[in-house]
Design an enzyme around this catalytic site. Structure first.
Site, mmCIF file in Angstrom:
data_model
loop_
_atom_site.group_PDB
_atom_site.id
_atom_site.type_symbol
_atom_site.label_atom_id
_atom_site.label_comp_id
_atom_site.label_asym_id
_atom_site.label_seq_id
_atom_site.Cartn_x
_atom_site.Cartn_y
_atom_site.Cartn_z
ATOM 1 N N THR A 15 0.945 -1.749 0.089
ATOM 2 C CA THR A 15 0.059 0.315 0.145
ATOM 3 C C THR A 15 0.547 1.414 -0.227
ATOM 4 O O THR A 15 0.198 2.059 -0.720
ATOM 5 C CB THR A 15 -1.128 0.323 1.186
ATOM 6 O OG1 THR A 15 -1.565 -0.913 1.715
ATOM 7 C CG2 THR A 15 -1.538 1.109 1.144
ATOM 8 N N ASP A 58 1.739 -7.023 -4.384
ATOM 9 C CA ASP A 58 1.272 -6.674 -3.294
ATOM 10 C C ASP A 58 1.660 -7.572 -2.217
ATOM 11 O O ASP A 58 2.453 -9.131 -3.135
ATOM 12 C CB ASP A 58 -0.879 -7.760 -3.404
ATOM 13 C CG ASP A 58 -1.362 -7.359 -2.753
ATOM 14 O OD1 ASP A 58 -1.906 -6.652 -2.027
ATOM 15 O OD2 ASP A 58 -1.040 -8.431 -0.989
ATOM 16 N N SER A 59 1.677 -7.460 -0.836
ATOM 17 C CA SER A 59 2.856 -8.727 0.081
ATOM 18 C C SER A 59 2.196 -9.775 0.080
ATOM 19 O O SER A 59 3.257 -11.066 0.596
ATOM 20 C CB SER A 59 3.225 -7.954 0.955
ATOM 21 O OG SER A 59 2.024 -7.940 2.049
ATOM 22 N N THR A 90 1.594 -4.292 4.418
ATOM 23 C CA THR A 90 2.223 -5.070 5.505
ATOM 24 C C THR A 90 1.292 -6.460 6.165
ATOM 25 O O THR A 90 1.854 -6.861 6.871
ATOM 26 C CB THR A 90 0.871 -4.007 6.586
ATOM 27 O OG1 THR A 90 -0.245 -3.480 5.763
ATOM 28 C CG2 THR A 90 1.942 -2.831 6.393
ATOM 29 N N ASP A 91 1.175 -7.326 5.039
ATOM 30 C CA ASP A 91 0.142 -8.298 5.146
ATOM 31 C C ASP A 91 1.203 -9.642 5.520
ATOM 32 O O ASP A 91 0.711 -10.126 6.518
ATOM 33 C CB ASP A 91 -0.714 -8.561 3.533
ATOM 34 C CG ASP A 91 -2.034 -7.762 3.553
ATOM 35 O OD1 ASP A 91 -2.166 -7.327 4.922
ATOM 36 O OD2 ASP A 91 -2.965 -7.541 2.764
ATOM 37 N N ARG A 246 -0.796 -25.872 15.629
ATOM 38 C CA ARG A 246 -1.231 -24.466 16.452
ATOM 39 C C ARG A 246 -2.197 -25.382 17.241
ATOM 40 O O ARG A 246 -3.190 -25.431 17.724
ATOM 41 C CB ARG A 246 -2.128 -23.911 15.809
ATOM 42 C CG ARG A 246 -0.983 -23.653 14.315
ATOM 43 C CD ARG A 246 -0.252 -21.966 14.085
ATOM 44 N NE ARG A 246 -0.370 -21.016 15.138
ATOM 45 C CZ ARG A 246 -0.495 -19.894 15.065
ATOM 46 N NH1 ARG A 246 -1.143 -19.499 13.996
ATOM 47 N NH2 ARG A 246 -0.184 -19.475 15.986
ATOM 48 N N GLN A 278 -1.638 -21.089 19.856
ATOM 49 C CA GLN A 278 -2.192 -20.277 18.907
ATOM 50 C C GLN A 278 -2.562 -19.025 19.879
ATOM 51 O O GLN A 278 -3.220 -17.754 19.449
ATOM 52 C CB GLN A 278 -3.860 -20.593 19.073
ATOM 53 C CG GLN A 278 -3.881 -21.989 17.853
ATOM 54 C CD GLN A 278 -5.500 -22.550 18.153
ATOM 55 O OE1 GLN A 278 -6.731 -21.796 18.207
ATOM 56 N NE2 GLN A 278 -4.770 -23.861 17.587
ATOM 57 N N CYS A 279 -1.504 -19.092 20.834
ATOM 58 C CA CYS A 279 -2.441 -17.293 21.616
ATOM 59 C C CYS A 279 -0.688 -17.053 21.173
ATOM 60 O O CYS A 279 0.300 -16.720 20.339
ATOM 61 C CB CYS A 279 -1.358 -17.869 22.813
ATOM 62 S SG CYS A 279 -3.259 -18.523 24.305
HETATM 63 N N1 ASP Z 1 -2.279 -5.548 0.644
HETATM 64 C C1 ASP Z 1 -1.523 -5.253 1.372
HETATM 65 C C2 ASP Z 1 -0.110 -5.675 1.597
HETATM 66 O O1 ASP Z 1 -0.098 -6.446 2.420
HETATM 67 C C3 ASP Z 1 -1.968 -4.393 2.418
HETATM 68 C C4 ASP Z 1 -0.303 -3.506 3.031
HETATM 69 O O2 ASP Z 1 0.268 -2.853 2.419
HETATM 70 O O3 ASP Z 1 -0.664 -2.826 4.017
HETATM 71 O O4 ASP Z 1 0.826 -5.113 0.391
#
Ligand code: ASP
Length: 342
Positions: A15, A58-59, A90-91, A246, A278-279
């Protein structure tokens, strides 16, 4: 001694590198070479910045190939830069940070990953602060001229976290990343305050890279009502090298005979079974309850307080590097890069 620090900014996608099309409103990647146009503040940093861009993805599409390319790039450029900043979706950022921490052995310069919840090209973006402070951290030195951070870390929403302790925690809040089992390495207020006792220091400072990862790993997420007969059929794969279970709480699992006999058979066949809770917070403690004592007795390995992301990438790394299954089992429980508390 006081010459400007040099940082290599590596763009992989996510993103953070997007702008909104003014006509359609769609999000699309922008030309990263125009970064200084989008964040003119970068010019005011007393840091010399070079940019390397990969094809933006996209990650969710991150692959082992990207991890290998990243560690090879860092290895090639290691002596030319004081630090590295990787812009990443971030994913899966916590998986990449964990994997890189194992693949880069003897790192004594910062590798800081960051991303954002809102694209750079959106007014309320969190991306600008994340990039600017990440670059500052990647450039920061102590009084002896050594890098403040000598490990793979994630900077997000005013906090720096150890990479292999991080998880993606929120899909929509700005504090998307957290480190439930380890304190932040630094907090950015008016000053960047480092938590010196929490920072990792490598035992050897000769960088070497490991680029062979083995992904013959399956993951079984337990849930009440799980049908172990069906599960056994689903997981019968000749190539399987390791199974992550898990489990609940402190590493507990059903005492169902079919399940326990199946695990025993796997272990006898030389498959590593790793117990990851899983925690999100706390540790596996095999033998604390009867529901984990059987696992301990048959040779299931405890992931202790490792995150799932660290556990699976550590397995990939160890399976790719070591031949002897007993060595792998031993190293899984050892603290190699700050990923677990021994
Ligand atoms: N779908 C995006 C990614 O991980 C989300 C992000 O970047 O926050 O590439």
């Amino acid at each position: 001694m006081n010459s400007k620090s040099k940082v290599l900014l590596i763009y992989t996608g996510g993103t953070i590198g997007m702008v909104q099309d003014i006509h359609s409103g769609d999000l699309k990647p922008f030309d990263f070479n125009q970064l200084f146009y989008h964040i003119p503040e970068l010019k005011r940093l007393d840091v010399s910045i070079d940019i390397h861009t990969f094809d933006p993805i996209d990650s969710s599409n991150v692959s082992i190939d990207l991890w290998v390319s990243l560690v090879q790039l860092i290895y090639e450029k290691y002596n030319h830069y004081d630090g590295f900043v990787i812009l990443h979706g971030t994913d899966t950022i916590a998986y990449t940070a964990s994997a890189l921490s194992f693949m880069l052995d003897g790192l004594n310069k910062p590798v800081i990953l960051t991303g954002s919840q809102l694209p750079i090209g959106v007014l309320r973006t969190d991306g600008k602060e994340n990039i600017i402070t990440s670059i500052q951290i990647a450039a920061d030195k102590d009084n002896d001229g050594k890098s403040m951070v000598q490990e793979v870390a994630i900077y997000f929403e005013y906090k720096l976290f150890r990479g292999n302790r991080s998880i993606k925690y929120s899909a929509n809040h700005f504090n998307a990343i957290q480190s439930p089992n380890y304190p932040p390495l630094a907090e950015a207020g008016i000053e960047i305050e480092y938590n010196k006792n929490a920072l990792w220091r490598p035992s050897s400072t000769n960088l070497s890279i490991h680029t062979t990862l083995n992904t013959d790993i399956a993951v079984l997420h337990l849930f009440p009502g799980i049908n172990f007969e069906t599960i056994q059929k689903q997981f019968s794969n000749q190539d399987l090298k390791a199974l992550i279970i898990r489990t609940y709480g402190a590493g507990n699992a059903p005492t169902n005979k079919v399940f326990l006999n199946w695990l025993k058979t796997l272990i006898n066949e030389g498959i590593i079974v790793l117990d990851v809770t899983q925690c999100l917070q706390g540790s596996v403690d095999l033998g604390k309850y009867e529901t984990s004592r059987y696992l301990k007795e048959m040779g299931v390995i405890s992931a202790k307080d490792m995150s799932f992301e660290a556990s699976i990438t550590k397995l990939m790394y160890l399976l790719g590097k070591e031949k002897d299954i007993n060595v792998i089992k031993l190293l899984l429980g050892k603290n190699l890069r700050g990923e677990l508390s021994e």
